[in-house]
Design an enzyme around this catalytic site. Structure first.
Site, PDB file in Angstrom:
ATOM      1  N   ASP A 117      -2.771  14.340   6.635  1.00 17.43           N
ATOM      2  CA  ASP A 117      -2.250  13.086   6.120  1.00 17.43           C
ATOM      3  C   ASP A 117      -0.996  13.230   5.272  1.00 17.43           C
ATOM      4  O   ASP A 117      -1.081  13.103   4.049  1.00 17.43           O
ATOM      5  CB  ASP A 117      -3.344  12.388   5.303  1.00 17.43           C
ATOM      6  CG  ASP A 117      -3.003  10.939   5.023  1.00 17.43           C
ATOM      7  OD1 ASP A 117      -2.054  10.444   5.648  1.00 17.43           O
ATOM      8  OD2 ASP A 117      -3.687  10.316   4.199  1.00 17.43           O
ATOM      9  N   ARG A 138     -11.824  17.633   9.646  1.00 17.16           N
ATOM     10  CA  ARG A 138     -11.055  16.401   9.830  1.00 17.16           C
ATOM     11  C   ARG A 138      -9.758  16.655  10.604  1.00 17.16           C
ATOM     12  O   ARG A 138      -9.298  15.788  11.353  1.00 17.16           O
ATOM     13  CB  ARG A 138     -10.756  15.764   8.466  1.00 17.16           C
ATOM     14  CG  ARG A 138      -9.879  14.545   8.583  1.00 17.16           C
ATOM     15  CD  ARG A 138      -9.774  13.799   7.276  1.00 17.16           C
ATOM     16  NE  ARG A 138      -8.485  13.131   7.168  1.00 17.16           N
ATOM     17  CZ  ARG A 138      -8.026  12.567   6.070  1.00 17.16           C
ATOM     18  NH1 ARG A 138      -8.751  12.558   4.969  1.00 17.16           N
ATOM     19  NH2 ARG A 138      -6.855  11.982   6.051  1.00 17.16           N
ATOM     20  N   GLU A 150       0.849  -1.184   0.000  1.00 13.75           N
ATOM     21  CA  GLU A 150       0.000   0.000   0.000  1.00 13.75           C
ATOM     22  C   GLU A 150       0.890   1.241   0.000  1.00 13.75           C
ATOM     23  O   GLU A 150       1.792   1.374   0.831  1.00 13.75           O
ATOM     24  CB  GLU A 150      -0.923  -0.006   1.230  1.00 13.75           C
ATOM     25  CG  GLU A 150      -1.879   1.166   1.233  1.00 13.75           C
ATOM     26  CD  GLU A 150      -3.170   0.894   2.023  1.00 13.75           C
ATOM     27  OE1 GLU A 150      -3.417  -0.261   2.410  1.00 13.75           O
ATOM     28  OE2 GLU A 150      -3.924   1.860   2.238  1.00 13.75           O
ATOM     29  N   ARG A 151       0.656   2.098  -0.966  1.00 12.29           N
ATOM     30  CA  ARG A 151       1.449   3.314  -1.158  1.00 12.29           C
ATOM     31  C   ARG A 151       2.930   2.985  -1.392  1.00 12.29           C
ATOM     32  O   ARG A 151       3.826   3.730  -0.965  1.00 12.29           O
ATOM     33  CB  ARG A 151       1.302   4.270   0.028  1.00 12.29           C
ATOM     34  CG  ARG A 151      -0.135   4.544   0.418  1.00 12.29           C
ATOM     35  CD  ARG A 151      -0.992   5.014  -0.721  1.00 12.29           C
ATOM     36  NE  ARG A 151      -2.400   5.182  -0.336  1.00 12.29           N
ATOM     37  CZ  ARG A 151      -3.351   5.563  -1.201  1.00 12.29           C
ATOM     38  NH1 ARG A 151      -3.061   5.752  -2.475  1.00 12.29           N
ATOM     39  NH2 ARG A 151      -4.581   5.720  -0.799  1.00 12.29           N
ATOM     40  N   HIS A 175      -4.037  18.450   0.218  1.00 12.53           N
ATOM     41  CA  HIS A 175      -4.918  17.359  -0.202  1.00 12.53           C
ATOM     42  C   HIS A 175      -5.650  17.681  -1.503  1.00 12.53           C
ATOM     43  O   HIS A 175      -6.872  17.551  -1.581  1.00 12.53           O
ATOM     44  CB  HIS A 175      -5.934  17.043   0.914  1.00 12.53           C
ATOM     45  CG  HIS A 175      -6.229  15.572   1.017  1.00 12.53           C
ATOM     46  ND1 HIS A 175      -6.808  14.864  -0.005  1.00 12.53           N
ATOM     47  CD2 HIS A 175      -6.009  14.675   2.009  1.00 12.53           C
ATOM     48  CE1 HIS A 175      -6.946  13.603   0.351  1.00 12.53           C
ATOM     49  NE2 HIS A 175      -6.450  13.448   1.576  1.00 12.53           N
ATOM     50  N   LYS A 228      -4.100  -0.006  13.874  1.00  9.15           N
ATOM     51  CA  LYS A 228      -4.942   1.044  13.277  1.00  9.15           C
ATOM     52  C   LYS A 228      -6.372   0.644  13.588  1.00  9.15           C
ATOM     53  O   LYS A 228      -6.867  -0.363  13.062  1.00  9.15           O
ATOM     54  CB  LYS A 228      -4.709   1.101  11.773  1.00  9.15           C
ATOM     55  CG  LYS A 228      -5.672   2.003  11.008  1.00  9.15           C
ATOM     56  CD  LYS A 228      -5.298   2.063   9.517  1.00  9.15           C
ATOM     57  CE  LYS A 228      -6.275   2.935   8.726  1.00  9.15           C
ATOM     58  NZ  LYS A 228      -5.875   3.066   7.297  1.00  9.15           N
ATOM     59  N   ARG A 236      -2.340   3.835  16.805  1.00  8.99           N
ATOM     60  CA  ARG A 236      -2.279   5.008  15.919  1.00  8.99           C
ATOM     61  C   ARG A 236      -3.381   6.028  16.219  1.00  8.99           C
ATOM     62  O   ARG A 236      -4.524   5.658  16.497  1.00  8.99           O
ATOM     63  CB  ARG A 236      -2.351   4.576  14.456  1.00  8.99           C
ATOM     64  CG  ARG A 236      -1.161   3.737  14.052  1.00  8.99           C
ATOM     65  CD  ARG A 236      -1.286   3.254  12.628  1.00  8.99           C
ATOM     66  NE  ARG A 236      -0.817   4.202  11.647  1.00  8.99           N
ATOM     67  CZ  ARG A 236      -1.476   4.537  10.554  1.00  8.99           C
ATOM     68  NH1 ARG A 236      -2.684   4.055  10.320  1.00  8.99           N
ATOM     69  NH2 ARG A 236      -0.964   5.366   9.675  1.00  8.99           N
ATOM     70  N   GLU A 262       5.012   9.511  13.696  1.00  4.29           N
ATOM     71  CA  GLU A 262       4.940   8.700  12.473  1.00  4.29           C
ATOM     72  C   GLU A 262       5.192   9.595  11.270  1.00  4.29           C
ATOM     73  O   GLU A 262       4.423  10.507  10.997  1.00  4.29           O
ATOM     74  CB  GLU A 262       3.559   8.028  12.348  1.00  4.29           C
ATOM     75  CG  GLU A 262       3.418   7.195  11.074  1.00  4.29           C
ATOM     76  CD  GLU A 262       2.073   6.457  10.973  1.00  4.29           C
ATOM     77  OE1 GLU A 262       1.625   5.863  11.976  1.00  4.29           O
ATOM     78  OE2 GLU A 262       1.470   6.480   9.889  1.00  4.29           O
ATOM     79  N   ASN A 309      -3.386  -1.681   7.644  1.00  8.06           N
ATOM     80  CA  ASN A 309      -4.672  -2.236   7.200  1.00  8.06           C
ATOM     81  C   ASN A 309      -4.447  -3.747   7.182  1.00  8.06           C
ATOM     82  O   ASN A 309      -4.123  -4.325   6.160  1.00  8.06           O
ATOM     83  CB  ASN A 309      -5.048  -1.709   5.815  1.00  8.06           C
ATOM     84  CG  ASN A 309      -5.415  -0.232   5.857  1.00  8.06           C
ATOM     85  OD1 ASN A 309      -5.928   0.271   6.848  1.00  8.06           O
ATOM     86  ND2 ASN A 309      -5.150   0.469   4.777  1.00  8.06           N
ATOM     87  N   GLU A 341       3.751   9.090  -0.928  1.00  5.87           N
ATOM     88  CA  GLU A 341       2.365   9.000  -1.396  1.00  5.87           C
ATOM     89  C   GLU A 341       1.867  10.320  -1.975  1.00  5.87           C
ATOM     90  O   GLU A 341       1.139  10.335  -2.972  1.00  5.87           O
ATOM     91  CB  GLU A 341       1.471   8.572  -0.220  1.00  5.87           C
ATOM     92  CG  GLU A 341      -0.009   8.562  -0.545  1.00  5.87           C
ATOM     93  CD  GLU A 341      -0.878   8.156   0.655  1.00  5.87           C
ATOM     94  OE1 GLU A 341      -0.324   7.844   1.727  1.00  5.87           O
ATOM     95  OE2 GLU A 341      -2.112   8.159   0.502  1.00  5.87           O
ATOM     96  N   GLU A 359     -10.750   4.745   8.918  1.00  8.31           N
ATOM     97  CA  GLU A 359     -10.923   4.340   7.526  1.00  8.31           C
ATOM     98  C   GLU A 359     -11.487   2.929   7.415  1.00  8.31           C
ATOM     99  O   GLU A 359     -11.023   2.111   6.630  1.00  8.31           O
ATOM    100  CB  GLU A 359      -9.599   4.452   6.769  1.00  8.31           C
ATOM    101  CG  GLU A 359      -9.046   5.874   6.785  1.00  8.31           C
ATOM    102  CD  GLU A 359      -7.821   6.086   5.912  1.00  8.31           C
ATOM    103  OE1 GLU A 359      -6.995   5.155   5.811  1.00  8.31           O
ATOM    104  OE2 GLU A 359      -7.693   7.185   5.350  1.00  8.31           O
TER     105      GLU A 359
HETATM  106  O1  GCW Z   1      -2.926   8.388   3.888  1.00  6.60           O
HETATM  107  C1  GCW Z   1      -3.731   7.348   4.087  1.00  6.60           C
HETATM  108  C2  GCW Z   1      -3.371   6.430   2.984  1.00  6.60           C
HETATM  109  C3  GCW Z   1      -3.838   5.044   3.272  1.00  6.60           C
HETATM  110  C4  GCW Z   1      -3.269   4.632   4.626  1.00  6.60           C
HETATM  111  C5  GCW Z   1      -3.760   5.608   5.688  1.00  6.60           C
HETATM  112  C6  GCW Z   1      -3.189   5.304   7.057  1.00  6.60           C
HETATM  113  C7  GCW Z   1      -2.582   2.492   5.380  1.00  6.60           C
HETATM  114  O2  GCW Z   1      -3.903   6.928   1.795  1.00  6.60           O
HETATM  115  O3  GCW Z   1      -3.369   4.214   2.246  1.00  6.60           O
HETATM  116  O4  GCW Z   1      -3.603   3.321   4.962  1.00  6.60           O
HETATM  117  O5  GCW Z   1      -3.365   6.888   5.349  1.00  6.60           O
HETATM  118  O6  GCW Z   1      -2.195   5.927   7.402  1.00  6.60           O
HETATM  119  O7  GCW Z   1      -3.718   4.478   7.751  1.00  6.60           O
END
Ligand code: GCW
Length: 713
Positions: free
Chosen positions: A378, A349, A180-181, A534, A300, A337, A400, A223, A406, A304
């Site tokens: 983010d 947000r 992921e990313r 963003h 996590k 997290r 973190e 995730n 990304e 999301e």
């Molecule tokens: O920035 C977002 C990303 C997700 C990521 C999430 C996170 C792992 O787009 O891909 O999921 O943050 O940090 O949990």
């Protein structure tokens, strides 16, 4: 002589003759541990003190320390180094010779080292000593780095130790090897063939991390899948743990909160349910049986769509503390997290992480660390520091960072992230008076945290160069160095990296580092100047998407963040708006709220302003924005020119690769500028400032671009 032998002899002779003329082909695989020969002029001086290596005690870490030293010195100075000097490594416990020296080692702590040159009977003895074997290994890497960066090594007396205890990479790696990313190929963890097959890359991975002091790796994506906690996957993780152990690196796992249901046969994952607690306890016991030094869990939760304690009306503290109790008896930790936000929550947000965690300050177990992203949204090219830093004096908070880019152009844009991280770490929270920097929160000095953490989302994959691009290696490197010392200078780190990864020649290092140091600001300029954020393409985050609107949730759209209309642009987070500023310590909040004190780099993060607002340059806001978009593109053009000039110092392979990437970056920077300007112009109807070229395509054309195969999702 048989003809085949003759031929071989001929080839050998030709090879020997040509060898010095042909620079060895390089692909970046050796990272900053290339150990290429020191120039003939300087090598003699180094050989005089870096001579023979004294035998070491037969422990795993000392064995690899000695092997690394031998490998490094052989590469840098040659196999024969008979200048008379000797290198002595070890701990007082493992080496009677070191014990009798009685070196002061308190300052070396559990993972640091002391390096001192002694003269014994007229000959130089360099002592690399530590309290632990892994401290010795860290000292060896430092010693080699001194030679790699051409520092003097003949009269050393230095001591160093990490300021942060847990220095971890977080891999967002899935069990099917997708990342992921990830923009550097597939996951380096070959889960399918583990534990039987141990790719030699695992050792090189450990060497690279140990060389910069990283001491842990969370192997799987936050995730997470529960499968990672089943017996076969524990065995696979154990194989990696065995490989990393001599290098002082522990493995950690991301834990899916609903695992008790998915693999435990329970009906609930309620953290207060005794059966759920028993599941986690026995799961922890099972893991520690296979991996006695297992580091702990990263979670996590309720973010999301991930499961979490709130699904059962419980709190983050309930969830974290339950897991902490399971790993605590084994010495493990839980990293929980703070990246949470919910679509049911209509609030800004940027406020939600703080709102959900601040009320629980003091309620987390001692072996829990709340892991907070550097900013409240983010991993944007620029964000003000997260308001939780300084606001949780009774809860261990860790940082973190995202090493993988990304939101900063994936691996094809050159953006050195050191200055971005340094900016955040040096930011003053003003939580306990002046000098309450984020670095002092993270290293525990400000609040006296019992456990300190710096985590970086890895940019590592199966690409030969590990990170997807040559220069992205610098971000891995810089992360490790800043985790070791959050107050280090990102420029000094860039200098070390450039010297080691490419060439210590000053004519290379100077311009290369200047290019690196300006590179992140260039990305900010051409993507999201003056506090915008963003605005990337939906979900894959590739390319410009300031027009992104509608869909599942408002806070996944660009219009939510830039709020541009005919009259103005920006997110009002002052008391007149979302009042997110109130989450900062009052003096910091006042600074952000006041237009005369807020830094223009954060202007539209905190304020909604008319297009004609007079910026500090004297130009109206719209003109200033357009100017910055263009400046970003121009900077990339300058980077291309700098890089072209550096070709004499770089092997053709890597030079060509970086040049090709810079061409992509230049094209995409232009695209970002043009598409952003086309969009905002469609909203404000204003003319471009004099001398600014209009976007070559229509807004519709930019909006119509689709990227179904963009990497990293
Ligand atoms: O920035 C977002 C990303 C997700 C990521 C999430 C996170 C792992 O787009 O891909 O999921 O943050 O940090 O949990």
């Amino acid at each position: 002589m048989r003809p085949s032998h003759m031929l071989r002899g001929l080839f050998l002779a030709a090879g020997l003759l040509l060898a010095p003329l042909i620079a060895r082909a390089e692909d970046g695989h050796d990272l900053w541990l290339r150990y290429r020969p020191v120039e003939a002029g300087a090598a003699g001086v180094y050989r005089a003190s870096a001579g023979t290596i004294a035998p070491v005690a037969d422990t795993p870490a000392l064995t690899v320390a000695r092997a690394e030293l031998e490998r490094g010195l052989a590469g840098l100075l040659g196999e024969r180094r008979d200048g008379g000097g000797e290198i002595l490594l070890g701990t007082p416990r493992s080496s009677p010779r070191i014990a009798t020296l009685n070196l002061p080692l308190e300052a070396a702590g559990a993972e640091g080292y002391r390096i001192r040159t002694l003269i014994e009977g007229g000959r130089s003895v360099t002592v690399i000593a530590a309290n632990t074997d892994v401290g010795v290994l860290h000292g060896v890497y430092r010693y080699l780095a001194l030679i790699q960066t051409r520092q003097p090594i003949d009269r050393l007396d230095l001591v160093d130790a990490p300021k942060v205890r847990y220095r971890l990479l977080n891999h967002w790696d899935n069990l099917d090897r997708s990342v992921e990313r990830g923009y550097a190929g597939q996951s380096i963890w070959d889960w399918w063939r583990l534990p039987d097959v141990r790719d030699p890359r695992y050792v090189d991975y450990a060497r690279a991390n140990a060389s910069i002091g990283i001491n842990g790796a969370v192997l799987n994506n936050v995730n997470a899948k529960s499968d990672s906690l089943t017996a076969p996957y524990i065995a696979k993780a154990a194989a990696l743990a065995d490989t990393f152990r001599p290098y002082g690196i522990k493995v950690y796992l991301s834990a899916r909160f609903s695992s008790p249901i998915e693999i435990g046969g329970l009906k609930t994952a309620d953290p207060l349910d005794p059966a759920v607690r028993a599941f986690w306890k026995s799961k922890a016991d099972e893991i520690y049986k296979a991996i006695p030094d297992f580091g702990g869990f990263l979670v996590k939760a309720n973010s999301e769509g991930q499961p979490g304690p709130q699904d059962y009306g419980r709190t983050h503290a309930d969830g974290a503390n339950m897991l902490a109790q399971a790993v605590g008896p084994h010495g493990g930790i839980v990293m929980w997290r703070a990246f949470v936000y919910s679509h049911e929550q209509p609030d800004d947000r940027a406020k939600q992480g703080y709102s959900e965690f601040k009320p629980f300050d003091g309620q987390f177990a001692e072996n829990v660390i709340v892991q907070v992203k550097n900013g409240a949204i983010d991993f944007q090219p620029r964000e003000p520091f997260h308001p939780l830093f300084g606001a949780m004096p009774k809860t261990n908070l860790g940082m973190e960072f995202q090493i993988t880019k990304e939101y900063l152009g994936f691996s094809t844009h050159l953006a050195y992230l050191g200055p971005m991280w340094e900016e955040v770490l040096k930011a003053d929270t003003l939580a306990a008076g002046k000098g309450s920097t984020v670095a002092k929160v993270v290293d525990g000095k400000l609040h006296g945290y019992s456990r300190t953490l710096m985590a970086g989302v890895a940019n590592i994959g199966t690409d030969r160069n590990w990170s997807g691009s040559q220069f992205d290696q610098a971000n891995w490197y810089a992360f490790g160095r800043l985790a070791w010392d959050p107050e280090a200078s990102s420029e000094a780190i860039a200098r070390d990296w450039a010297a080691m990864a490419f060439s210590p020649d000053k004519r290379f290092v100077g311009p290369a580092v200047a290019m690196m140091m300006g590179s992140r600001e260039a990305v900010v300029d051409y993507m999201t100047p003056m506090g915008l954020h963003h605005l990337m393409g939906r979900s894959h985050h590739y390319g410009p998407g300031p027009w992104v609107a509608g869909g599942e949730r408002a806070d996944w759209t660009s219009v939510y963040y830039h709020r541009a209309d005919k009259a103005g642009i920006g997110f009002d987070r002052t008391a007149k708006g979302s009042n997110a500023v109130a989450q900062y310590a009052p003096p910091a909040a006042a600074g952000f709220s006041d237009l005369s004190t807020v830094d223009e780099k954060d202007l539209l993060w905190f304020h909604h302003l008319p297009w004609g607002y007079r910026t500090r340059s004297g130009r109206p806001l719209w003109d200033e924005l357009v100017g910055r978009y263009s400046r970003g593109v121009k900077t990339v053009g300058g980077m291309q020119a700098t890089w072209a000039d550096l070709s004499p110092y770089v092997d053709a392979e890597r030079h060509g690769e970086v040049a090709a990437y810079l061409a992509i970056q230049r094209r995409e920077a232009q695209w970002w500028r043009d598409a952003s300007i086309a969009y905002f112009q469609s909203i404000n109807g204003l003319p471009l400032p004099k001398g600014e070229a209009p976007p070559p395509l229509s807004l519709e054309a930019y909006e119509a671009m689709q990227f179904p195969f963009a990497p990293g999702i």
